[in-house]
Design an enzyme around this catalytic site. Structure first.
Site, PDB file in Angstrom:
ATOM      1  N   TYR A  71       7.186  11.447  -7.946  1.00 29.58           N
ATOM      2  CA  TYR A  71       7.984  12.395  -8.889  1.00 29.58           C
ATOM      3  C   TYR A  71       7.011  13.072  -9.884  1.00 29.58           C
ATOM      4  O   TYR A  71       6.067  12.312 -10.097  1.00 29.58           O
ATOM      5  CB  TYR A  71       9.091  11.482  -9.510  1.00 29.58           C
ATOM      6  CG  TYR A  71       8.722  10.778 -10.788  1.00 29.58           C
ATOM      7  CD1 TYR A  71       8.662  11.172 -11.935  1.00 29.58           C
ATOM      8  CD2 TYR A  71       8.115   9.343 -10.299  1.00 29.58           C
ATOM      9  CE1 TYR A  71       8.121  10.294 -12.905  1.00 29.58           C
ATOM     10  CE2 TYR A  71       8.037   8.524 -11.425  1.00 29.58           C
ATOM     11  CZ  TYR A  71       7.662   9.071 -12.728  1.00 29.58           C
ATOM     12  OH  TYR A  71       7.226   8.121 -13.780  1.00 29.58           O
ATOM     13  N   PHE A  81       5.885  15.005 -18.842  1.00 31.09           N
ATOM     14  CA  PHE A  81       5.877  13.783 -19.738  1.00 31.09           C
ATOM     15  C   PHE A  81       5.522  12.677 -18.882  1.00 31.09           C
ATOM     16  O   PHE A  81       5.050  11.524 -19.409  1.00 31.09           O
ATOM     17  CB  PHE A  81       7.201  13.614 -20.351  1.00 31.09           C
ATOM     18  CG  PHE A  81       8.443  13.158 -19.256  1.00 31.09           C
ATOM     19  CD1 PHE A  81       8.434  12.151 -19.016  1.00 31.09           C
ATOM     20  CD2 PHE A  81       9.484  14.456 -19.089  1.00 31.09           C
ATOM     21  CE1 PHE A  81       9.808  11.873 -18.014  1.00 31.09           C
ATOM     22  CE2 PHE A  81      10.337  14.220 -18.445  1.00 31.09           C
ATOM     23  CZ  PHE A  81      10.594  12.969 -17.823  1.00 31.09           C
ATOM     24  N   ASP A  82       5.431  12.771 -17.459  1.00 30.58           N
ATOM     25  CA  ASP A  82       5.194  11.535 -16.743  1.00 30.58           C
ATOM     26  C   ASP A  82       4.839  12.067 -15.142  1.00 30.58           C
ATOM     27  O   ASP A  82       5.611  13.154 -14.779  1.00 30.58           O
ATOM     28  CB  ASP A  82       6.283  10.583 -16.638  1.00 30.58           C
ATOM     29  CG  ASP A  82       5.621   9.171 -16.125  1.00 30.58           C
ATOM     30  OD1 ASP A  82       4.410   9.011 -16.113  1.00 30.58           O
ATOM     31  OD2 ASP A  82       6.717   8.219 -15.981  1.00 30.58           O
ATOM     32  N   ILE A 101      17.024   4.670 -14.900  1.00 31.38           N
ATOM     33  CA  ILE A 101      17.807   5.302 -15.756  1.00 31.38           C
ATOM     34  C   ILE A 101      18.907   5.749 -14.975  1.00 31.38           C
ATOM     35  O   ILE A 101      18.815   6.194 -13.682  1.00 31.38           O
ATOM     36  CB  ILE A 101      17.064   6.541 -16.553  1.00 31.38           C
ATOM     37  CG1 ILE A 101      16.847   7.625 -15.681  1.00 31.38           C
ATOM     38  CG2 ILE A 101      16.145   6.175 -17.673  1.00 31.38           C
ATOM     39  CD1 ILE A 101      16.016   8.870 -16.277  1.00 31.38           C
ATOM     40  N   TYR A 127      17.572   9.006 -21.893  1.00 31.94           N
ATOM     41  CA  TYR A 127      17.147   8.062 -22.699  1.00 31.94           C
ATOM     42  C   TYR A 127      17.950   8.354 -24.113  1.00 31.94           C
ATOM     43  O   TYR A 127      17.637   8.139 -25.103  1.00 31.94           O
ATOM     44  CB  TYR A 127      15.664   8.374 -22.869  1.00 31.94           C
ATOM     45  CG  TYR A 127      14.798   8.022 -21.748  1.00 31.94           C
ATOM     46  CD1 TYR A 127      14.641   6.518 -21.489  1.00 31.94           C
ATOM     47  CD2 TYR A 127      14.294   8.901 -20.861  1.00 31.94           C
ATOM     48  CE1 TYR A 127      14.033   6.163 -20.221  1.00 31.94           C
ATOM     49  CE2 TYR A 127      13.529   8.396 -19.818  1.00 31.94           C
ATOM     50  CZ  TYR A 127      13.390   7.040 -19.554  1.00 31.94           C
ATOM     51  OH  TYR A 127      12.537   6.694 -18.276  1.00 31.94           O
ATOM     52  N   PHE A 144      13.033  16.247 -13.035  1.00 30.86           N
ATOM     53  CA  PHE A 144      12.430  15.495 -12.097  1.00 30.86           C
ATOM     54  C   PHE A 144      12.348  16.142 -10.843  1.00 30.86           C
ATOM     55  O   PHE A 144      13.342  16.754 -10.176  1.00 30.86           O
ATOM     56  CB  PHE A 144      12.954  14.062 -11.975  1.00 30.86           C
ATOM     57  CG  PHE A 144      12.907  13.253 -13.031  1.00 30.86           C
ATOM     58  CD1 PHE A 144      11.756  12.239 -13.283  1.00 30.86           C
ATOM     59  CD2 PHE A 144      13.824  13.349 -13.925  1.00 30.86           C
ATOM     60  CE1 PHE A 144      11.888  11.658 -14.470  1.00 30.86           C
ATOM     61  CE2 PHE A 144      14.065  12.447 -14.957  1.00 30.86           C
ATOM     62  CZ  PHE A 144      13.032  11.445 -15.224  1.00 30.86           C
TER      63      PHE A 144
END
Length: 584
Positions: A71, A81-82, A101, A127, A144
């Site tokens: 992902y 962010f990731d 999540i 979050y 995502f």
């Protein structure tokens, strides 16, 4: 193919401590606030965009499944962010049990392997109002891009699909069997990790003995030689949490496309299958016999490796004497002339683990389709069978020295026609015992009556031997059908002419027709022909009379001056008597 290895425990995805913290935050925040929906209100659920759907989807993600996926995670402004790609590590985790999540849990449901989705996760499903310090701000909507690469469940078993089933299945794989097979190995997303084809040889191993991963052991059971299968193996029956090297990641499902080449068991013996048995089999091959046979030799998957037919020549050998592989030695014994049989030979009775040449690989099962042409034993006599007796009572039979005339048909034992006197119109002529015909035919003609018909089976050592003759293969057993047409009694050995009664008292006077004291060839010939015409004597049968008389004259013309004198003339009986006296 990779060997089985013991599993080890790893956890992929977010660090465990951070994951627990995030779950607590989500629970504390509750539903929270989401980003405005396209209509202006906040998002209440995950937005799923399926922008790549594979053509086939044999399985969709369900709650409790274990998945592996890549992902990229970004904010609304596109800032990343990731990313699992940055870590070069897939996320490997169970779905729907609170380890992700909530938005990701929901977004993965129903996904197919190789499907690509874009997920928009509102804050209350991500979050929440707290976020993740230094990483995700409060009330952040998350984006995502996900690609699913693997999915399995602890309840899974090995999945077997038959892609091609051969028409004939001589045997199926069982535990403890030794198999040879080709394979292509891929991950569930199609990424290739290994293939036997690239190594130019099959993968050879025992089944059910711990030499393979458990899933492959199970997936090969019941396969037939020549069968193609697709075998899907969950990771806990493959390489588990540890994976294998750099090509099989942890927790990876494996897909094998397998072609089974052959199978045998070390306890196997030679297998015989009679394809065609000629009627009236009175003799079967035993150890020590010399056999001529044709064959096609193939591997168990049907690959032809040799054929006597391609050389247009039988394979000729002794049976049971170690001249051929042990399995063939065993498989040929008990065969009938003209029989067709299939002989399946396990490798330990063929060429073993090493194989031979470039056509028979190691540990290969061999299948021979054999047609037995003939066989004999070096001690075999002529076999004589009376087909029909003479039409009249027979008091005299053919014997050595007799001149005979006979018709014959000659063939090989498989029916191949060789020669026939009928092709020439006239009977064959021969003097028995004079080495004018092959020994076996000479023997078979002796004792016959005029008008009698016989069948003769003549072994090669009494025919044309190992070398054969024009039109006759080497070491061939010959089959004759003969009929004796006529017989003339022969002369004693060494005689060209015999008297039916006592010769004239003054033989030279009878020969010297002009009474000049000398007998030239012309007078000699006239006299002998007159004796034959009057029935007083006879010449050797089956020979040209002129030549026979000329030979007789030459024998009497001691000084070779073209005439016989009284001093030169001697009967053969007198010559033989004088010779006896000289020897005494």
């Amino acid at each position: 193919m990779f060997r089985a290895v013991s599993p080890s425990h790893t956890i992929l995805g977010l660090p465990l401590l951070q994951l627990l913290l995030l779950l607590l935050l989500v629970q504390a925040v509750g539903r929270g606030l989401g980003r405005a929906s396209p209509a202006g209100g906040p998002l209440e659920d995950v937005v799923i965009e399926r922008y790549h759907i594979p053509r086939t989807c044999p399985r969709e993600v369900q709650m409790g499944d274990f998945v592996r996926y890549h992902y990229n995670g970004t904010f609304e402004d596109g800032k990343k962010f990731d990313s699992s790609y940055d870590r070069s590590t897939l996320v490997a985790i169970v779905v729907g049990v609170g380890r992700l999540i909530t938005g990701m849990d929901r977004g993965l449901m129903g996904m197919c392997v190789n499907e690509r989705r874009r997920l928009i996760v509102p804050p209350h499903l991500g979050y929440g109002s707290i976020g993740v310090a230094g990483l995700i701000p409060p009330d952040a909507t998350l984006y995502f891009d996900v690609v699913l690469l693997d999915v399995w469940n602890k309840a899974d078993t090995v999945q077997v699909s038959t892609l091609l089933h051969p028409a004939h299945c001589p045997r199926m794989v069982q535990d403890s069997d030794f198999v040879r097979y080709h394979y292509n190995g891929t991950l569930l997303d199609g990424t290739a990790f290994d293939t036997s084809y690239s190594r130019g040889g099959t993968y050879d191993t025992y089944v059910g003995s711990g030499w393979l991963i458990k899933g492959m052991d199970q997936g090969l059971l019941g396969m037939c030689p020549g069968e193609r299968r697709k075998i899907i193996i969950p990771p806990f029956l493959a390489y588990g949490e540890k994976g294998y090297g750099t090509v099989i990641p942890p927790q990876a499902s494996l897909v094998f496309h397998v072609l089974l080449i052959d199978v045998h068991n070390p306890k196997d013996t030679v297998q015989l299958e009679t394809l065609e048995l000629p009627p009236g089999c009175v003799r079967r091959a035993v150890a020590g016999d010399f056999m001529r046979y044709h064959y096609n030799g193939s591997l168990m998957d049907g690959t032809l490796f040799d054929s006597s037919y391609s050389r247009n020549h039988t394979y000729n050998t002794y049976v049971g004497q170690g001249y051929i592989i042990p399995g063939m030695d065993q498989g040929l014994q008990g065969a009938c002339m003209g029989e067709r049989r299939r002989i399946t030979i396990p490798p330990h009775l063929a060429y073993g683990e090493n194989g031979t040449g470039d056509k028979i690989p190691g540990s290969a099962v061999l299948i021979f389709d054999v047609h037995v042409i003939d066989f004999h034993n070096p001690g075999d006599p002529v076999e004589i069978k009376i087909l029909s007796p003479p039409p009249e009572t027979c008091n005299e039979t053919a014997k050595p020295g007799d001149f005979v005339r006979y018709h014959y048909n000659c063939s090989l034992l498989d029916g191949t026609r060789l020669f026939s006197s009928h092709d020439y119109g006239d009977p064959q002529e021969a003097t028995l015992g004079a080495n004018k015909v092959i020994e076996g035919l000479d023997t078979g003609l002796q004792g016959m009556c005029v008008g009698e018909r016989r069948q003769l089976v003549v072994p090669p050592h009494l025919a044309h031997g190992e070398s054969g003759a024009r039109g006759v293969p080497g070491s061939a057993v010959l089959l004759f059908a003969v009929e004796l047409v006529s017989r003339e009694e022969g002369l004693p050995t060494g005689y060209l002419f015999v008297w039916h009664e006592d010769p004239p008292a003054d033989l030279f006077e009878g020969l010297d027709l002009n009474k000049d004291g000398e007998v030239p060839l012309e007078e000699f010939s006239t006299f002998i022909k007159a004796q034959v015409s009057e029935g007083k004597g006879r010449l050797m049968p089956g020979q040209d009379p002129e030549k026979t008389i000329a030979d007789m004259f030459q024998n009497q013309d001691r000084n070779q001056d073209g005439k016989i004198t009284v001093e030169e003339l001697k009967l053969k009986s007198d010559e033989d008597q004088e010779r006896v006296h000289e020897e005494l």
